[in-house]
Write an enzyme that holds these catalytic residues in place. Sequence first.
Site, PDB file in Angstrom:
ATOM      1  N   SER A  50       0.811  -1.221   0.000  1.00 34.81           N
ATOM      2  CA  SER A  50       0.000   0.000   0.000  1.00 34.81           C
ATOM      3  C   SER A  50       0.844   1.270   0.000  1.00 34.81           C
ATOM      4  CB  SER A  50      -0.941   0.018   1.206  1.00 34.81           C
ATOM      5  OG  SER A  50      -0.220   0.146   2.415  1.00 34.81           O
ATOM      6  N   LYS A  91       1.441   4.180   6.799  1.00 37.78           N
ATOM      7  CA  LYS A  91       0.782   5.093   5.865  1.00 37.78           C
ATOM      8  C   LYS A  91       1.476   6.455   5.918  1.00 37.78           C
ATOM      9  CE  LYS A  91      -2.510   2.054   5.066  1.00 37.78           C
ATOM     10  NZ  LYS A  91      -2.552   1.293   3.791  1.00 37.78           N
TER      11      LYS A  91
END
Length: 247
Positions: A50, A91
């Site tokens: 991701s 993230k």
Amino acid sequence: MSGARREGDGRGRLGAALSGMAVAVGCVLFLGGFVWGALVYQPYTVPTDSMSPTVQAGDRVLAERISGDEVRRGDVVVFRDKQWGDMPMVKRVVGVGGDEIVCCDGDGRLTINGKPVDEPYLHIEGPAAERFTAEVPEGQLFLLGDERKGSLDSRSHLQDAGQGSVPRSAVEARLDAVAWPLSGGAVERPEGFAALPGGVSQPGPVGLMLVAVAAGAVLIVGGAAYGPTVDRLGGARRRKVVTAGAA
């Protein structure tokens, strides 16, 4: 000949002293660098793609232990939040308390408080990511993956009370470098966020830590080799003196 022997003995003692000092300083730097790193950094294995291409699944990264209050826009952080499965996740912080995040402008760029942000680390082909708007509550962070098409991030939690944000206290560490593979290098602070209030965070001390370890290794090896080298050279000089005296 006795004078040459005394001179050689003096050089030998000096060489031994310098050798021992170099090894001692080298040990302090070498071990100190590792201890410093263990105190400041936490190793993590990136679980998914991701955050590609910045970091890939399986990469071993060094994350600096920090307080959530130290987080700035653009930081890649490790955090844990119950709403997100209560497991370590990686993230990028794109918004902080008080920000309005909008995707996207006419050029496909994310805007923060109406200002478009260049994100050269993104690898997006085809249409821009789905459009959304979110307001970040005070004390919260809005996080996105760099692989915007496949990342499950704040956009997946927009219907939550905080519109997908997580509290600053959820942050455990900030990525500073990729330790493996060796080609990874430092995790750069993006310039696109630098003009916004608060700017971007400064790099951690991983560079200084590596310099300390490398310098320590050089001193240990060099110091250990210096003494025997001086002894051999001294022995060769004494043999020449003896040979010349006999002649």
